[in-house]
Design a protein around this motif. Structure first.
Motif, PDB file in Angstrom:
ATOM      1  N   PHE A   1       0.820  -1.191  -0.035  1.00 54.30           N
ATOM      2  CA  PHE A   1       0.106   0.160   0.115  1.00 54.30           C
ATOM      3  C   PHE A   1       0.870   1.299   0.017  1.00 54.30           C
ATOM      4  CE2 PHE A   1      -2.056   3.448   2.588  1.00 54.30           C
ATOM      5  CZ  PHE A   1      -3.012   3.694   1.730  1.00 54.30           C
ATOM      6  N   MET A   2       2.001   1.245   0.950  1.00 54.78           N
ATOM      7  CA  MET A   2       2.823   2.437   0.914  1.00 54.78           C
ATOM      8  C   MET A   2       3.565   2.629  -0.250  1.00 54.78           C
ATOM      9  SD  MET A   2       1.853   4.079   3.786  1.00 54.78           S
ATOM     10  CE  MET A   2       3.019   5.241   3.075  1.00 54.78           C
ATOM     11  N   ARG A   3       4.070   1.617  -0.685  1.00 51.33           N
ATOM     12  CA  ARG A   3       5.010   1.717  -1.988  1.00 51.33           C
ATOM     13  C   ARG A   3       3.914   2.173  -3.141  1.00 51.33           C
ATOM     14  NH1 ARG A   3      10.230  -0.634  -1.506  1.00 51.33           N
ATOM     15  NH2 ARG A   3      10.708  -0.595   0.608  1.00 51.33           N
ATOM     16  N   ALA A   4       2.958   1.551  -3.517  1.00 48.87           N
ATOM     17  CA  ALA A   4       2.205   2.007  -4.499  1.00 48.87           C
ATOM     18  C   ALA A   4       1.671   3.536  -4.354  1.00 48.87           C
ATOM     19  CB  ALA A   4       0.838   1.109  -4.397  1.00 48.87           C
ATOM     20  N   LEU A   5       1.241   3.856  -3.118  1.00 50.65           N
ATOM     21  CA  LEU A   5       0.823   5.452  -2.707  1.00 50.65           C
ATOM     22  C   LEU A   5       2.046   6.362  -2.914  1.00 50.65           C
ATOM     23  CD1 LEU A   5      -1.634   6.900  -1.460  1.00 50.65           C
ATOM     24  CD2 LEU A   5      -0.503   6.828   0.661  1.00 50.65           C
ATOM     25  N   HIS A   6       2.888   6.006  -2.452  1.00 50.18           N
ATOM     26  CA  HIS A   6       4.364   6.919  -2.876  1.00 50.18           C
ATOM     27  C   HIS A   6       4.906   6.745  -4.453  1.00 50.18           C
ATOM     28  CE1 HIS A   6       8.270   8.923  -2.386  1.00 50.18           C
ATOM     29  NE2 HIS A   6       8.776   7.884  -2.902  1.00 50.18           N
ATOM     30  N   GLY A   7       4.707   5.654  -4.971  1.00 54.73           N
ATOM     31  CA  GLY A   7       4.912   5.429  -6.342  1.00 54.73           C
ATOM     32  C   GLY A   7       4.381   6.060  -7.412  1.00 54.73           C
TER      33      GLY A   7
END
Length: 392
Positions: free
Chosen positions: A124-130
């Motif tokens: 979730f965090m990687r997709a949100l940041h990416g």
């Protein structure tokens, strides 16, 4: 002339970030959290912890896959991933009642501690940041480009900031943070101090961000960075009417991979999806600046032949950039300690975007208030002059 130049540079410094302040601040914040997403998962989910009270040796990934296959006989294993030594391995599979599931398998005890059928906090965090959850279409996402464009904003703000603050090196030997001279002075000191000490971090984030932008352009134009794994030739398949059994098992293929790269540490394993597919192993070795997929081997399941390899020694410039960008961007080069350093400077960077906005807001608010005061004064003056004229 010098004052005019400084004023122009200062305005340029503001324009590099203020128009997209919210996006810039959000990208900085999510990136800071993403750096320690593994550790947050460890803290918040006990089933994700790879506890090893009996000090057992780590099991091979093939044993962990066998454990999942024994627990779910009809499951089809698609991928096996390993992360930090203190996090469980993830064996991803599908089953008749599970279109997508992740088995959290303790690599020391072999126990399946959880089966997750949802989205993980790390992803979730990687997709949100990416890519800010913008949808992907035709090999690109608007959100991915938007995030990458923040690298240009950051680099521009860094260069103009250093040009405006000409004696910035004094912040290393004579750090100044005045807390008793008003809010404006405190914010300015804090902004400058954090900026100077974060120069290396800003430069690193900018350059890796620019690489991600180049990478996105290459993806969208179907320019390969790492070549696709080969597939087995039709002639190499066994003939006959019965369903063939692969001559080499996953463990055989892993042994072949480790013979090729003795220091290979498996991070990503993908069994064949069809008869012409291969065993795929990706992992890391002794090159700390390369990511966890910098070594790779594909093995023919029918004759044990190594069909392709990947290692830092074989990479060209573009492939090298592709495999060192993530460790430098997320600070994984030295394990948890470099992650902590990246997290702290991520907090600095997020704070700088906030203090910069507060400084701009205060200056703008005061300027507007001063202009309003002047307008009111002029109105009063004109009114008084008019009355005087009438009296005369």
């Amino acid at each position: 002339m010098a004052k005019l130049s400084n004023r122009f540079l200062f305005q340029l410094h503001g324009w590099f970030s203020l128009p997209v302040w919210i996006v810039f601040c959000f990208v900085c914040l999510t990136g800071t959290i993403a750096v320690i997403s593994h550790e947050i998962t460890w803290l918040t989910n006990t089933n994700a912890r790879a506890l090893n009270p009996d000090n057992l040796p780590e099991k091979k990934v093939t044993e962990l896959i066998d454990t999942v296959e024994s627990a779910y006989p009809t499951a089809k294993i698609t991928t096996a991933l390993s992360f930090e030594p203190y996090l469980v391995n993830a064996v991803i599979f599908t089953d008749s009642d599970k279109p997508y599931a992740i088995a959290y398998v303790n690599q020391y005890t072999g126990e399946i501690q959880e089966v997750n059928q949802g989205f993980t906090f790390i992803n979730f965090m990687r997709a949100l940041h990416g890519w800010l959850y913008f949808p992907w279409q035709n090999s690109y996402s608007v959100g991915y480009y938007l995030v990458c464009a923040m690298a240009i904003v950051m680099l521009g703000a860094l260069i103009t900031g250093l040009l405006v603050y000409k004696n910035f090196w004094r912040a290393f030997t004579q750090p100044k943070l005045r807390v008793n001279q008003g809010k404006k002075t405190f914010l300015a000191d804090l902004h400058r101090l954090a900026g100077v000490w974060s120069v290396w971090f800003l430069l690193l984030m900018s350059l890796t961000g620019l690489w991600y932008l180049v990478q996105a352009i290459m993806w969208q134009n179907d320019i390969e960075i790492d070549p696709h794994p080969p597939i087995v030739a039709v002639n190499d398949l066994p003939s006959g009417s019965q369903i063939p059994q692969r001559a080499y098992s996953l463990q055989d293929a892993l042994t072949i991979t480790q013979q090729k790269f003795p220091d290979f540490k498996s991070r990503y394993v993908m069994p064949p999806e069809h008869y012409r597919d291969t065993y795929k192993f990706y992992g890391e070795g002794d090159f700390i600046f390369y990511d966890q997929y910098s070594y790779g081997v594909t093995v023919n399941p029918w004759n044990g032949e190594i069909m392709s390899t990947r290692s830092p020694d074989e990479m060209n410039v573009v492939q090298t950039l592709s495999h060192i960008a993530n460790p430098l961007h997320y600070g994984t080069i030295g394990g948890i300690w470099t992650k902590i350093i990246w997290f702290i400077f991520g907090v600095f960077l997020t704070g700088m975007s906030i203090t910069g906005f507060l400084m701009w807001g205060e200056r703008t608010f005061k300027a507007a208030k001063r202009q309003q005061h002047l307008t009111e004064t002029e109105s009063v003056s004109v009114s008084n002059n008019t009355k005087s004229s009438v009296s005369v």
